[in-house]
Design a protein around this motif. Structure first.
Motif, short mmCIF file in Angstrom:
data_model
loop_
_atom_site.label_atom_id
_atom_site.label_comp_id
_atom_site.label_asym_id
_atom_site.label_seq_id
_atom_site.Cartn_x
_atom_site.Cartn_y
_atom_site.Cartn_z
N HIS A 2 0.86 -1.19 0.00
CA HIS A 2 0.00 0.00 0.00
C HIS A 2 0.90 1.24 0.00
CE1 HIS A 2 -3.45 2.40 2.15
NE2 HIS A 2 -3.09 2.93 0.99
N VAL A 3 0.74 2.06 -1.02
CA VAL A 3 1.54 3.28 -1.16
C VAL A 3 0.62 4.48 -1.01
CG1 VAL A 3 3.10 4.61 -2.63
CG2 VAL A 3 3.09 2.10 -2.76
N ALA A 26 -1.40 3.79 -13.08
CA ALA A 26 -0.46 2.80 -13.62
C ALA A 26 -0.09 1.77 -12.56
CB ALA A 26 0.79 3.50 -14.14
N LEU A 27 0.09 2.19 -11.31
CA LEU A 27 0.39 1.25 -10.23
C LEU A 27 -0.80 0.35 -9.92
CD1 LEU A 27 2.38 3.62 -7.84
CD2 LEU A 27 3.30 1.63 -9.04
N ALA A 28 -2.01 0.93 -10.01
CA ALA A 28 -3.22 0.14 -9.76
C ALA A 28 -3.34 -0.99 -10.78
CB ALA A 28 -4.45 1.03 -9.79
N ARG A 29 -2.93 -0.72 -12.03
CA ARG A 29 -2.99 -1.77 -13.06
C ARG A 29 -2.02 -2.91 -12.74
NH1 ARG A 29 -3.48 2.86 -16.53
NH2 ARG A 29 -1.25 2.81 -17.05
N THR A 34 -3.23 2.03 -3.55
CA THR A 34 -2.72 3.39 -3.38
C THR A 34 -3.76 4.28 -2.68
OG1 THR A 34 -3.54 4.10 -5.54
CG2 THR A 34 -1.26 3.28 -5.43
N SER A 35 -3.27 5.28 -2.01
CA SER A 35 -4.10 6.34 -1.44
C SER A 35 -3.44 7.67 -1.77
CB SER A 35 -4.20 6.21 0.09
OG SER A 35 -4.76 4.97 0.47
N VAL A 36 -4.23 8.73 -1.81
CA VAL A 36 -3.68 10.07 -2.02
C VAL A 36 -4.07 10.94 -0.82
CG1 VAL A 36 -3.61 12.12 -3.48
CG2 VAL A 36 -3.80 9.86 -4.53
N ILE A 37 -3.06 11.48 -0.16
CA ILE A 37 -3.27 12.35 0.99
C ILE A 37 -3.25 13.79 0.51
CG2 ILE A 37 -2.46 12.99 3.29
CD1 ILE A 37 -3.27 10.01 2.98
N SER A 321 6.75 5.54 -21.37
CA SER A 321 5.42 4.96 -21.14
C SER A 321 5.15 4.87 -19.64
CB SER A 321 5.33 3.56 -21.75
OG SER A 321 6.09 2.64 -20.99
N TRP A 322 3.87 4.96 -19.27
CA TRP A 322 3.50 4.88 -17.86
C TRP A 322 3.72 3.49 -17.30
CZ3 TRP A 322 3.27 8.70 -14.70
CH2 TRP A 322 2.99 9.98 -15.18
N ASP A 323 3.65 2.48 -18.15
CA ASP A 323 3.93 1.12 -17.68
C ASP A 323 5.37 1.01 -17.19
OD1 ASP A 323 3.08 -1.80 -17.51
OD2 ASP A 323 4.86 -1.95 -18.79
N ALA A 324 6.32 1.55 -17.97
CA ALA A 324 7.73 1.51 -17.57
C ALA A 324 7.96 2.36 -16.32
CB ALA A 324 8.60 2.01 -18.72
N ILE A 325 7.28 3.48 -16.22
CA ILE A 325 7.43 4.35 -15.05
C ILE A 325 6.91 3.64 -13.80
CG2 ILE A 325 6.59 6.49 -14.01
CD1 ILE A 325 6.58 7.63 -16.93
#
Length: 339
Positions: A2-3, A26-29, A34-37, A321-325
């Motif tokens: 969990h990030v 991209a991380l969710a895929r 994930t959460s955003v504060i 690409s977002w996949d590589a990131i």
């Protein structure tokens, strides 16, 4: 895993907000939670509320994006990193250092000193900060940004006479030079038409109004705003060229550059200290609007050269690409958890 990200996200008109939203997706895929504060305030007094929100989600990794428009001059993120680093692995992505205000640079150095790992978006920024803090080099890495605008497939109907500007409407983005180019073209029998495709930050209405006053009488210029990401992509895919005169030069940090190249516009831009050598095969450089106009004329007369640049530009943008990131971030997070 969990990030939790500390950042603003859309609808905030901010490139870092858009970046964070795409990275989260991209991380969710890849199956990462994930959460955003976010905070209503980012001053030092906000530390308690920010820390409570982080404790509510109990992340394995805390990742701060810095700076964002929402932070303003608030030092909450700086205080947060020193509080959080005692209990959770903390990464910080530095989106701007070399060109930042001196006080902002001091804050960035504080963040970098307190983080377990520092992510830079290109090698130049890494070198600029580690010149002041050499000890950060060994716990830092470079992960380039991706385009916040999707790339469309090549479509017929591109207007080779249309020249676009794309990006946030704010000072120090080269808009004045773009208007100068449109004015020069209007004073001669040129076939070019110009379009400004931009998103307006909430506090920049006076700046936009001043630009529109300066552009009065330019019948070859249009303004387009409030477009969705898909609409921007489609719009760029219909333009023959993009003129992006960044005051400090083009680099892989420029999402608007990636968007224009990825959607097939032939880009005329500026070169600076951060410009990678590989970009020279995909764009044309011009120091001044008059030089840019000359290049546009030459390219119109050489369609084969124009198509070659279009293909090279697409290929250059596809590298980011977002996949590589997301994969690069995932490797970083795993290393932090096993440190």
């Amino acid at each position: 895993m969990h990030v939790a990200f500390v950042s603003s996200v859309p609808p905030a008109a901010c490139g870092v907000a858009d970046y964070t939203a795409h990275l989260v997706e991209a991380l969710a895929r890849k199956g990462i939670l994930t959460s955003v504060i976010q905070g209503e305030h980012w001053g030092l007094w906000s530390l308690g509320e920010l820390w409570r929100r982080i404790n509510d989600v109990r992340p394995d990794i805390l990742h701060i994006q810095y700076p964002t428009v929402a932070y303003g001059s608030g030092l909450g993120p700086l205080a947060l990193i020193w509080r959080a680093a005692r209990t959770v692995p903390v990464a910080v992505t530095v989106h701007e250092f070399s060109q930042a205000h001196p006080l902002r640079r001091i804050a960035v150095m504080g963040l970098a000193s307190g983080a377990h790992h520092v992510v830079f978006t290109n090698p130049f920024e890494r070198g600029a900060l580690t010149k002041w803090l050499p000890q950060v080099w060994s716990r830092s890495s470079v992960v380039p940004i991706g385009s916040n605008i999707p790339f469309t497939e090549p479509t017929p109907g591109r207007n080779v006479f249309e020249v676009a500007y794309f990006g946030l409407i704010r000072p120090n983005k080269g808009l004045e030079a773009f208007l100068d180019l449109a004015r020069m073209a209007a004073s001669n029998p040129h076939p070019f038409r110009f379009v400004i495709i931009g998103a307006l930050q909430a506090d920049r209405h006076a700046y936009l109004q001043s630009l529109k006053e300066k552009s009065q009488g330019l019948d070859n210029l249009a303004w387009e705003s409030s477009l969705t990401s898909d609409q921007v992509a489609a719009r760029l895919a219909r333009c023959g060229f993009a003129y992006l005169p960044f005051p400090d030069g083009a680099s892989e940090r420029r999402g608007s550059l990636l968007a224009a190249l990825g959607n097939g516009a032939v880009v005329v831009t500026t070169r600076g200290p951060q410009t990678p050598a590989s970009l020279g095969e995909a764009v044309v450089y011009a120091d001044k609007p008059a030089e840019a106009l000359k290049h546009l004329e030459e390219l119109l007369a050489t369609p084969d050269r124009m198509e070659q640049l279009r293909a090279r530009g697409r290929a250059w943008a596809q590298i980011y690409s977002w996949d590589a990131i997301a994969e690069a971030h995932l490797s970083l997070y795993k290393a932090l958890l096993h440190h």
